[in-house]
Design a protein around this motif. Structure first.
Motif, PDB file in Angstrom:
ATOM      1  N   ILE A  58       0.859  -1.190   0.000  1.00 50.55           N
ATOM      2  CA  ILE A  58       0.000   0.000   0.000  1.00 50.55           C
ATOM      3  C   ILE A  58       0.896   1.241   0.000  1.00 50.55           C
ATOM      4  O   ILE A  58       1.606   1.503   0.957  1.00 50.55           O
ATOM      5  CB  ILE A  58      -0.935   0.001   1.229  1.00 50.55           C
ATOM      6  CG1 ILE A  58      -1.812  -1.249   1.216  1.00 50.55           C
ATOM      7  CG2 ILE A  58      -1.782   1.262   1.263  1.00 50.55           C
ATOM      8  CD1 ILE A  58      -2.563  -1.488   2.514  1.00 50.55           C
ATOM      9  N   LYS A  59       0.849   1.983  -1.100  1.00 45.34           N
ATOM     10  CA  LYS A  59       1.726   3.146  -1.270  1.00 45.34           C
ATOM     11  C   LYS A  59       0.978   4.463  -1.116  1.00 45.34           C
ATOM     12  O   LYS A  59       1.584   5.508  -0.887  1.00 45.34           O
ATOM     13  CB  LYS A  59       2.384   3.109  -2.647  1.00 45.34           C
ATOM     14  CG  LYS A  59       3.083   1.793  -3.002  1.00 45.34           C
ATOM     15  CD  LYS A  59       3.632   1.853  -4.404  1.00 45.34           C
ATOM     16  CE  LYS A  59       4.167   0.510  -4.855  1.00 45.34           C
ATOM     17  NZ  LYS A  59       3.086  -0.490  -5.058  1.00 45.34           N
ATOM     18  N   ASN A  60      -0.344   4.444  -1.283  1.00 45.01           N
ATOM     19  CA  ASN A  60      -1.163   5.642  -1.163  1.00 45.01           C
ATOM     20  C   ASN A  60      -2.572   5.241  -0.760  1.00 45.01           C
ATOM     21  O   ASN A  60      -2.892   4.038  -0.672  1.00 45.01           O
ATOM     22  CB  ASN A  60      -1.172   6.446  -2.475  1.00 45.01           C
ATOM     23  CG  ASN A  60      -1.556   5.585  -3.659  1.00 45.01           C
ATOM     24  OD1 ASN A  60      -2.678   5.060  -3.706  1.00 45.01           O
ATOM     25  ND2 ASN A  60      -0.658   5.423  -4.623  1.00 45.01           N
ATOM     26  N   LEU A  61      -3.422   6.217  -0.523  1.00 48.98           N
ATOM     27  CA  LEU A  61      -4.776   5.932  -0.047  1.00 48.98           C
ATOM     28  C   LEU A  61      -5.580   5.093  -1.024  1.00 48.98           C
ATOM     29  O   LEU A  61      -6.449   4.306  -0.624  1.00 48.98           O
ATOM     30  CB  LEU A  61      -5.497   7.249   0.249  1.00 48.98           C
ATOM     31  CG  LEU A  61      -4.977   8.043   1.465  1.00 48.98           C
ATOM     32  CD1 LEU A  61      -5.572   9.445   1.471  1.00 48.98           C
ATOM     33  CD2 LEU A  61      -5.313   7.322   2.768  1.00 48.98           C
ATOM     34  N   ARG A  62      -5.317   5.233  -2.314  1.00 53.60           N
ATOM     35  CA  ARG A  62      -6.072   4.468  -3.320  1.00 53.60           C
ATOM     36  C   ARG A  62      -5.753   2.975  -3.282  1.00 53.60           C
ATOM     37  O   ARG A  62      -6.535   2.161  -3.758  1.00 53.60           O
ATOM     38  CB  ARG A  62      -5.763   5.010  -4.722  1.00 53.60           C
ATOM     39  CG  ARG A  62      -6.186   6.451  -4.955  1.00 53.60           C
ATOM     40  CD  ARG A  62      -5.992   6.855  -6.409  1.00 53.60           C
ATOM     41  NE  ARG A  62      -4.603   6.681  -6.816  1.00 53.60           N
ATOM     42  CZ  ARG A  62      -3.657   7.590  -6.639  1.00 53.60           C
ATOM     43  NH1 ARG A  62      -3.954   8.737  -6.027  1.00 53.60           N
ATOM     44  NH2 ARG A  62      -2.424   7.367  -7.043  1.00 53.60           N
TER      45      ARG A  62
END
Length: 338
Positions: A58-62
């Motif tokens: 998981i690198k960002n909220l998306r």
């Protein structure tokens, strides 16, 4: 959403972009709902969160909606987790710190089985072992943001006792109640050192304290478990934040005696060096000082007997009605130089 980390409390967090800060706080919100205890420093929470995010790619909220888990074949080794967080979360963690990922950053998550090991039966220091999110929790992560998400979490995990509840129960079970000479109670964490401090307060002081009140006592889990700062200041005692504080401090108004007591379990009797330190620190104190080293039993006393400083007292908890005087020409009391 609650801000679990305030930028003012962590330099590394403050240096991250607003989007990364939001991502980390969101991860901590999810872990909170999964029952992970979050009573830790800002930096420790930050590192746990980013290691958790790395375990799910998981690198960002998306990316929450597509969080990976062990069933997807995704698992990062500890060195790979370091590379991941350095690349995506503006970290600068040394590759040599890989063991901290396992021992500190992922510890609670693996105990709670939110994060799983790719080869759980391998050796503890197996460098090929990877970490990935438990499919049960990953499914809930992918649903994050949906209506009634918290209820979905509660329903899905209703048969799993949360780690914060387990730890709270264990802590309550392992507490030691201590009654102060003047009334009131303290609660120590369990352990032989704290058992001895309990004996000092409940057995030594009523016998030899001449009505002494406890002004300070530290716990192995809380250095300032009990502190009467104003009373110590009235006696012109040294700075209470000093690292050389004894284990127990008590004051007898009747005698104007201040008891400095060391509770010895594995180290720390009042030897000649320690005595000089305490004498220097208390040189401006308005009370006369009584120096006491306490032991749980005679066998423990024998281990340290040759180290005990002259002009001090020894008390042994399993023989509470007796003192060993290292004062030479006098019994219990302060040793004045006049």
């Amino acid at each position: 959403m609650k801000q679990y980390i305030n930028p003012d409390n962590s330099k590394t967090f403050r240096e991250k972009t607003k989007k990364v800060q939001e991502l980390i706080n969101t991860a901590l919100y999810i872990l909170d709902k999964f029952g992970i205890p979050l009573d830790n420093t800002a930096r420790r929470l930050e590192k746990m969160a980013i290691s958790f995010l790395a375990s799910g790619d998981i690198k960002n909220l998306r990316d929450f909606v597509s969080a990976k888990d062990l069933n997807s074949g995704y698992a990062l080794k500890t060195r790979e987790i370091i590379n991941f967080v350095n690349k995506y979360f503006s970290e600068n963690i040394s590759p040599g710190s890989y063991d901290d990922i396992r021992r500190k950053d992922l510890k609670l998550l693996t105990i709670a089985e939110v994060v799983l090991q790719s080869s759980p039966n391998s050796a503890t220091n197996d460098s090929t072992r990877g970490y990935s999110i438990n499919p049960t929790y990953a499914e809930l992560i992918r649903q994050f943001g949906e209506k009634n998400w918290e209820k979905s979490v509660a329903d899905r995990l209703k048969n799993i006792e949360p780690l914060n509840v387990k730890l709270k129960r264990e802590r309550q079970i392992s507490k030691v109640k201590v009654t102060l000479p003047v009334g009131g109670q303290l609660t120590f964490s369990a352990g032989e050192h704290n058992d001895l401090q309990k004996a000092i307060i409940e057995d030594f002081l009523p016998r030899y304290g001449f009505g002494a009140n406890v002004l300070y006592v530290g716990d192995t889990a809380d250095k300032y478990l009990y502190l009467e700062k104003e009373e110590l200041e009235k006696l012109n005692f040294f700075e209470i934040s000093h690292e050389e504080l004894p284990d127990v401090i008590a004051y007898s108004k009747k005698k104007n005696w201040l008891y400095l007591i060391e509770a010895v379990h594995s180290s720390g009797p009042i030897n000649e060096i320690r005595l000089l330190q305490l004498q220097q620190l208390t040189k401006n104190c308005l009370a006369d000082i009584v120096y006491v080293t306490a032991f749980l039993n005679r066998s423990k006393f024998r281990q340290f007997m040759t180290e005990i400083a002259w002009e001090t007292e020894v008390w042994i908890a399993d023989n509470p009605d007796h003192l060993v005087h290292f004062n030479g020409d006098k019994f219990l009391g302060p040793y004045r130089k006049d």
